[in-house]
Design a protein around this motif. Sequence first.
Motif, mmCIF file in Angstrom:
data_model
loop_
_atom_site.group_PDB
_atom_site.id
_atom_site.type_symbol
_atom_site.label_atom_id
_atom_site.label_comp_id
_atom_site.label_asym_id
_atom_site.label_seq_id
_atom_site.Cartn_x
_atom_site.Cartn_y
_atom_site.Cartn_z
ATOM 1 N N LEU A 116 0.966 -1.608 0.133
ATOM 2 C CA LEU A 116 0.139 -0.069 0.169
ATOM 3 C C LEU A 116 0.473 1.120 0.280
ATOM 4 O O LEU A 116 2.187 1.148 0.377
ATOM 5 C CB LEU A 116 -1.011 0.213 1.355
ATOM 6 N N PRO A 117 0.326 1.967 -0.343
ATOM 7 C CA PRO A 117 0.609 3.407 -0.604
ATOM 8 C C PRO A 117 0.964 4.237 0.320
ATOM 9 O O PRO A 117 0.735 4.830 0.867
ATOM 10 C CB PRO A 117 0.601 4.128 -2.056
ATOM 11 N N ALA A 118 2.303 3.839 1.182
ATOM 12 C CA ALA A 118 1.774 4.055 3.015
ATOM 13 C C ALA A 118 2.988 3.779 4.015
ATOM 14 O O ALA A 118 4.342 3.313 3.221
ATOM 15 C CB ALA A 118 0.269 3.099 3.865
ATOM 16 N N PHE A 165 9.637 3.843 -6.787
ATOM 17 C CA PHE A 165 8.916 2.311 -6.024
ATOM 18 C C PHE A 165 9.702 1.959 -4.855
ATOM 19 O O PHE A 165 9.642 1.747 -3.979
ATOM 20 C CB PHE A 165 8.379 1.909 -7.159
ATOM 21 N N VAL A 166 10.756 1.939 -6.018
ATOM 22 C CA VAL A 166 12.013 1.362 -5.043
ATOM 23 C C VAL A 166 12.394 2.623 -4.196
ATOM 24 O O VAL A 166 12.954 1.784 -2.768
ATOM 25 C CB VAL A 166 13.650 0.691 -6.176
ATOM 26 N N LEU A 167 12.676 3.681 -4.100
ATOM 27 C CA LEU A 167 13.089 4.259 -3.041
ATOM 28 C C LEU A 167 12.105 4.877 -1.590
ATOM 29 O O LEU A 167 12.303 4.852 -0.484
ATOM 30 C CB LEU A 167 13.241 5.979 -3.738
ATOM 31 N N ALA A 168 10.256 4.370 -2.228
ATOM 32 C CA ALA A 168 9.701 4.326 -0.519
ATOM 33 C C ALA A 168 9.970 3.447 -0.646
ATOM 34 O O ALA A 168 10.013 3.113 0.979
ATOM 35 C CB ALA A 168 8.538 4.427 -1.799
ATOM 36 N N ARG A 169 9.742 2.182 -1.177
ATOM 37 C CA ARG A 169 10.577 0.610 -0.322
ATOM 38 C C ARG A 169 11.446 0.860 0.798
ATOM 39 O O ARG A 169 12.287 0.904 1.727
ATOM 40 C CB ARG A 169 11.172 -0.180 -1.307
ATOM 41 N N GLY A 175 11.789 -2.151 3.077
ATOM 42 C CA GLY A 175 10.869 -2.911 2.552
ATOM 43 C C GLY A 175 10.651 -3.721 3.786
ATOM 44 O O GLY A 175 9.028 -3.671 4.066
ATOM 45 N N LYS A 176 11.145 -3.026 5.320
ATOM 46 C CA LYS A 176 10.901 -3.851 6.252
ATOM 47 C C LYS A 176 9.085 -3.113 7.117
ATOM 48 O O LYS A 176 8.419 -3.955 7.529
ATOM 49 C CB LYS A 176 11.664 -4.186 7.915
ATOM 50 N N ASP A 177 9.105 -2.425 6.799
ATOM 51 C CA ASP A 177 7.817 -1.180 7.222
ATOM 52 C C ASP A 177 6.454 -1.006 6.425
ATOM 53 O O ASP A 177 6.281 -0.145 6.047
ATOM 54 C CB ASP A 177 8.255 -0.078 7.173
ATOM 55 N N ASP A 178 7.434 -1.504 4.818
ATOM 56 C CA ASP A 178 6.296 -1.296 4.050
ATOM 57 C C ASP A 178 4.595 -1.834 4.648
ATOM 58 O O ASP A 178 5.297 -2.993 5.261
ATOM 59 C CB ASP A 178 6.224 -2.627 2.405
#
Length: 186
Positions: A116-118, A165-169, A175-178
Amino acid sequence: MVRLTKIYTKTGDKGDTGLGDGSRVAKYDLRVEAYGTVDEANAVIGLVRLHVDEELDGILARIQNDLFDVGADLCTPFEEDPKYPPLRLADSKTLELEQEIDRFNADIPSLRSFILPAGNAAATHLHHARTVTRRAERIIVQLKEEQEISQSVLEYMNRLSDLLFVLARHANGKGKDDVLWVPGER
């Protein structure tokens, strides 16, 4: 360089605007919609920069500059032997994005679900920038069906959304807080 001495010109008061080659089109023209949406993506990236570290800020600053090149490219229709060669986005800019994608994605685990975009503020704004970039890309694809545009622009915008997208992760603790999508959850 561009020099602006007057901010308003009144030339667009009747609903048209000038393109890079001097021609005029309606403000709702698909070409204007394309570079206007690129500008919107650029503004969202400016918001992102308020929430990231110095390394990401530097990358995003370069991208913002590139997006002005994309806009300049899009606002100038192709012409055989133009009197003044227009600015066109360099092919190397897409390669630069691919290198950043590979570098940042190397330390992020593979996805087990859609996300999710969060997450934190930086990640959420990066996802917002990604969605606006995708919209710009869709408009550019539509424009390409009607008029000649630079293939470099289309490839750059496609890769830019991947990088965002990668920078958001990355911003979400690599990625652990995705925030994972759970289908059908209520």
